[in-house]
Design an enzyme around this catalytic site. Structure first.
Site, mmCIF file in Angstrom:
data_model
loop_
_atom_site.group_PDB
_atom_site.id
_atom_site.type_symbol
_atom_site.label_atom_id
_atom_site.label_comp_id
_atom_site.label_asym_id
_atom_site.label_seq_id
_atom_site.Cartn_x
_atom_site.Cartn_y
_atom_site.Cartn_z
ATOM 1 N N ALA A 14 87.151 -5.706 -7.787
ATOM 2 C CA ALA A 14 88.338 -5.431 -6.970
ATOM 3 C C ALA A 14 88.687 -3.949 -6.878
ATOM 4 O O ALA A 14 89.743 -3.606 -6.350
ATOM 5 C CB ALA A 14 89.535 -6.197 -7.529
ATOM 6 N N GLY A 17 85.765 -1.665 -1.788
ATOM 7 C CA GLY A 17 85.204 -2.520 -0.765
ATOM 8 C C GLY A 17 85.973 -3.798 -0.504
ATOM 9 O O GLY A 17 87.202 -3.822 -0.423
ATOM 10 N N GLY A 19 86.452 -6.556 -2.346
ATOM 11 C CA GLY A 19 87.348 -7.038 -3.399
ATOM 12 C C GLY A 19 88.680 -6.332 -3.399
ATOM 13 O O GLY A 19 89.735 -6.961 -3.593
ATOM 14 N N TYR A 165 68.591 -9.714 -4.452
ATOM 15 C CA TYR A 165 69.950 -9.943 -3.969
ATOM 16 C C TYR A 165 70.055 -11.308 -3.289
ATOM 17 O O TYR A 165 70.975 -12.089 -3.572
ATOM 18 C CB TYR A 165 70.327 -8.830 -2.985
ATOM 19 C CG TYR A 165 71.686 -8.977 -2.358
ATOM 20 C CD1 TYR A 165 72.833 -8.574 -3.035
ATOM 21 C CD2 TYR A 165 71.828 -9.500 -1.078
ATOM 22 C CE1 TYR A 165 74.089 -8.699 -2.458
ATOM 23 C CE2 TYR A 165 73.080 -9.623 -0.491
ATOM 24 C CZ TYR A 165 74.203 -9.226 -1.183
ATOM 25 O OH TYR A 165 75.444 -9.360 -0.597
#
Length: 279
Positions: A14, A17, A19, A165
């Site tokens: 958080a 970006g 978050g 990923y």
């Protein structure tokens, strides 16, 4: 969005970006928001910005490096000891690692941070979520999905950053579907989503050199899954933005999901309680 005063949400990743924007949107509704980050200075800066923009004082910072399962356990213990309710858990933290690296626990780093740390955190926080039910878990995945190769889960052969990923994100979705089934009738719902394509975040710009979508678009989709009244009771779904979609076919393979679950429990070590699959 309706007022969420009285509710509490935890958002991982958080401090930047997506978050950070999700935490800001939730705080703007009056909800209590617990921000997770790994850098204390960045976590404090995000908290202060959100407080300044929303006037909301129901904010907190929790530190954990998701490359260490030990710090995930410490963070979960702190949340459990400091709070008597948790209405939503948003598993958002993620990395793209160009060259193969391992976590503190000897686990391929992308798998460790994007998936396994969230598996462990979620399992440890389930008692608090259950006591706060109805509660929601939202796993921030991706449209980039590649099947988990159980013969080489740690990508020791032919590593590629985007391959790692995409595998970790499908693992998140497999976990979502499996956990949703195991939590039926508990009042806890679990859903996953691809929030938006190539959002304008530092990770996207550094990896792809360009962005396609504003962070706001992805944040709105995440907050909708976490709090929209029309999604009360909806569980075990995958969304692309606001639209329900189909994930990679491996996510619908029950045996593969159970195999991933067993592996995850082995890698994480002792958990608070067993969570058997539904018959």
């Amino acid at each position: 969005m309706r007022s969420l005063s009285g509710k509490t949400f935890l958002v991982t990743g958080a401090t930047d970006g997506l978050g950070r924007r999700v935490a800001l949107e939730l705080a703007g509704t009056g909800a209590g928001v617990l921000l997770h980050g790994r850098n204390p200075g960045r976590c404090r800066a995000a908290l202060e910005e959100i407080r300044r923009k929303t006037g909301n004082d129901r904010l907190g910072c929790y530190l954990a490096d998701f490359a260490s399962l030990g710090t995930v356990r410490e963070m979960a213990g702190q949340v459990l000891s400091h709070h008597d309710r948790l209405d939503g858990l948003i598993n958002n933290a993620g990395v793209i690692v160009r060259e193969r690296r391992e976590s503190e626990d000897g686990i391929e780093l992308t798998f460790a941070v994007n998936y396994l740390a969230h598996f462990l955190l979620t399992r440890l926080l389930l008692p608090l979520l259950r006591d706060s039910a109805p509660a929601r878990i939202v796993n921030v995945a991706s449209a980039a999905q590649r099947p988990v190769d159980f013969g080489d889960v740690m990508l020791e052969f032919g590593y590629g950053g985007m391959e790692a990923y995409a595998r970790s994100k499908l693992a998140q979705i497999m976990f979502t579907f499996e956990l949703a089934g195991r939590l039926r009738s508990t009042g806890i719902t679990v859903n996953a989503l691809h929030p938006a394509s190539l959002m304008d975040t530092k990770m996207v710009r550094e990896t792809f050199g360009r962005a396609m979508s504003p962070v706001r678009e992805g944040a709105e989709a995440v907050v909708r899954l976490a709090a929209a009244p029309e999604l009360e009771g909806v569980t075990g779904r995958y969304y692309e933005g606001r639209r329900e979609a189909r994930a990679h076919r491996q996510a619908y393979d029950g045996e593969a999901r159970k195999r991933l679950w067993r592996l995850s429990e082995q890698l994480c070590g002792p958990l608070l309680e067993p969570l058997a699959p539904r018959r």
